[in-house]
Write a protein that holds these residues in place. Sequence first.
Motif, PDB file in Angstrom:
ATOM      1  N   MET A  98       7.161  34.472 100.932  1.00 42.66           N
ATOM      2  CA  MET A  98       7.626  35.802 101.211  1.00 42.66           C
ATOM      3  C   MET A  98       8.017  36.071 102.318  1.00 42.66           C
ATOM      4  O   MET A  98       7.510  35.761 103.304  1.00 42.66           O
ATOM      5  N   SER A  99       9.594  36.731 103.399  1.00 42.70           N
ATOM      6  CA  SER A  99       9.642  37.479 104.584  1.00 42.70           C
ATOM      7  C   SER A  99       9.240  38.210 104.249  1.00 42.70           C
ATOM      8  O   SER A  99       8.856  39.266 104.222  1.00 42.70           O
ATOM      9  N   GLN A 100       9.819  38.677 105.933  1.00 42.33           N
ATOM     10  CA  GLN A 100       9.771  39.788 107.300  1.00 42.33           C
ATOM     11  C   GLN A 100      10.241  41.385 106.478  1.00 42.33           C
ATOM     12  O   GLN A 100       9.242  42.192 106.335  1.00 42.33           O
ATOM     13  N   SER A 101      11.360  40.662 105.783  1.00 41.21           N
ATOM     14  CA  SER A 101      12.133  41.597 105.527  1.00 41.21           C
ATOM     15  C   SER A 101      11.683  42.103 103.856  1.00 41.21           C
ATOM     16  O   SER A 101      11.428  43.858 104.233  1.00 41.21           O
ATOM     17  N   VAL A 102      11.001  41.162 103.559  1.00 43.12           N
ATOM     18  CA  VAL A 102      10.330  41.718 102.203  1.00 43.12           C
ATOM     19  C   VAL A 102       8.850  42.390 102.575  1.00 43.12           C
ATOM     20  O   VAL A 102       8.192  43.811 102.050  1.00 43.12           O
ATOM     21  N   LEU A 103       8.420  42.140 103.327  1.00 49.97           N
ATOM     22  CA  LEU A 103       7.174  42.720 103.647  1.00 49.97           C
ATOM     23  C   LEU A 103       7.486  44.165 103.793  1.00 49.97           C
ATOM     24  O   LEU A 103       6.835  45.353 104.175  1.00 49.97           O
ATOM     25  N   TYR A 104       8.854  44.169 105.264  1.00 53.19           N
ATOM     26  CA  TYR A 104       8.418  45.567 105.510  1.00 53.19           C
ATOM     27  C   TYR A 104       9.402  46.906 104.183  1.00 53.19           C
ATOM     28  O   TYR A 104       8.833  47.813 104.455  1.00 53.19           O
ATOM     29  N   HIS A 105      10.594  45.995 103.645  1.00 56.85           N
ATOM     30  CA  HIS A 105      11.145  47.057 102.767  1.00 56.85           C
ATOM     31  C   HIS A 105      10.072  46.961 101.532  1.00 56.85           C
ATOM     32  O   HIS A 105      10.803  48.280 101.254  1.00 56.85           O
ATOM     33  N   GLU A 106       9.462  46.597 101.496  1.00 60.94           N
ATOM     34  CA  GLU A 106       8.427  46.612  99.560  1.00 60.94           C
ATOM     35  C   GLU A 106       7.786  47.096 100.018  1.00 60.94           C
ATOM     36  O   GLU A 106       6.678  47.521  98.738  1.00 60.94           O
ATOM     37  N   HIS A 107       6.679  47.050 101.386  1.00 63.97           N
ATOM     38  CA  HIS A 107       5.700  47.031 101.139  1.00 63.97           C
ATOM     39  C   HIS A 107       5.292  47.986 102.437  1.00 63.97           C
ATOM     40  O   HIS A 107       4.245  48.133 102.952  1.00 63.97           O
ATOM     41  N   GLY A 108       5.981  48.188 103.506  1.00 61.54           N
ATOM     42  CA  GLY A 108       5.729  48.884 104.191  1.00 61.54           C
ATOM     43  C   GLY A 108       5.450  48.512 105.956  1.00 61.54           C
ATOM     44  O   GLY A 108       5.267  49.189 106.598  1.00 61.54           O
ATOM     45  N   VAL A 109       5.059  47.362 105.880  1.00 65.20           N
ATOM     46  CA  VAL A 109       4.336  46.631 107.222  1.00 65.20           C
ATOM     47  C   VAL A 109       5.845  46.047 108.153  1.00 65.20           C
ATOM     48  O   VAL A 109       6.785  45.575 107.525  1.00 65.20           O
ATOM     49  N   SER A 110       5.653  46.919 109.344  1.00 65.23           N
ATOM     50  CA  SER A 110       6.797  46.717 109.964  1.00 65.23           C
ATOM     51  C   SER A 110       6.276  46.300 111.713  1.00 65.23           C
ATOM     52  O   SER A 110       6.626  44.535 111.534  1.00 65.23           O
ATOM     53  N   VAL A 111       4.732  46.783 111.546  1.00 62.20           N
ATOM     54  CA  VAL A 111       4.389  45.675 113.263  1.00 62.20           C
ATOM     55  C   VAL A 111       3.961  44.011 113.256  1.00 62.20           C
ATOM     56  O   VAL A 111       4.203  43.981 113.968  1.00 62.20           O
ATOM     57  N   TYR A 112       2.933  44.411 111.786  1.00 55.76           N
ATOM     58  CA  TYR A 112       2.355  42.357 111.619  1.00 55.76           C
ATOM     59  C   TYR A 112       3.563  41.875 111.108  1.00 55.76           C
ATOM     60  O   TYR A 112       4.827  42.648 110.840  1.00 55.76           O
ATOM     61  N   ARG A 113       3.560  40.272 111.637  1.00 55.91           N
ATOM     62  CA  ARG A 113       3.867  39.712 110.913  1.00 55.91           C
ATOM     63  C   ARG A 113       4.046  38.463 109.904  1.00 55.91           C
ATOM     64  O   ARG A 113       2.498  38.457 110.072  1.00 55.91           O
ATOM     65  N   TYR A 114       4.883  38.032 109.174  1.00 55.85           N
ATOM     66  CA  TYR A 114       4.402  37.477 108.205  1.00 55.85           C
ATOM     67  C   TYR A 114       3.689  36.030 108.808  1.00 55.85           C
ATOM     68  O   TYR A 114       4.339  35.505 108.965  1.00 55.85           O
ATOM     69  N   GLN A 115       2.340  35.909 107.813  1.00 61.63           N
ATOM     70  CA  GLN A 115       1.667  33.993 107.822  1.00 61.63           C
ATOM     71  C   GLN A 115       2.069  32.985 106.803  1.00 61.63           C
ATOM     72  O   GLN A 115       2.788  32.223 107.020  1.00 61.63           O
ATOM     73  N   SER A 116       1.421  33.602 106.193  1.00 65.05           N
ATOM     74  CA  SER A 116       1.143  32.624 104.632  1.00 65.05           C
ATOM     75  C   SER A 116       1.500  33.940 103.730  1.00 65.05           C
ATOM     76  O   SER A 116       0.688  34.723 103.633  1.00 65.05           O
ATOM     77  N   THR A 117       1.306  33.335 101.962  1.00 67.61           N
ATOM     78  CA  THR A 117       0.996  33.602 100.958  1.00 67.61           C
ATOM     79  C   THR A 117       0.569  32.281 100.362  1.00 67.61           C
ATOM     80  O   THR A 117       0.384  31.170  99.783  1.00 67.61           O
ATOM     81  N   PHE A 118      -0.373  32.652  99.262  1.00 65.30           N
ATOM     82  CA  PHE A 118      -1.272  32.857  98.305  1.00 65.30           C
ATOM     83  C   PHE A 118      -1.692  32.899  97.570  1.00 65.30           C
ATOM     84  O   PHE A 118      -1.614  33.945  97.260  1.00 65.30           O
TER      85      PHE A 118
END
Length: 93
Positions: free
Chosen positions: A1-21
């Motif tokens: 998952m990328s930072q763009s997906v976090l923002y557009h699909e989940h509304g997360v803007s200030v926090y940054r992506y680290q990992s997925t499990f």
Amino acid sequence: MSQSVLYHEHGVSVYRYQSTFYKNGKTFVRIYLPREEYRCSCCGSDHIWVKETIIREFRSVPVGSREIIIVASIPKFYCHECKAIRQASIPRY
């Protein structure tokens, strides 16, 4: 998952992506607050000291039939300006 997906699909803007499990049919996405975003949630000062980090889980919008859990590392600060001990603000979307 990328930072763009976090923002557009989940509304997360200030926090940054680290990992997925993946666990028990759920997708867990770890996010963190970048150091340059550290501010006192009481007075807004950046003259702070990190006291500890708290891990919180938030249920997000599912993707298909898969449940998405956002796992956030939220820093807790001591502010040298206002002497408050607070955790970082969690934006509401």
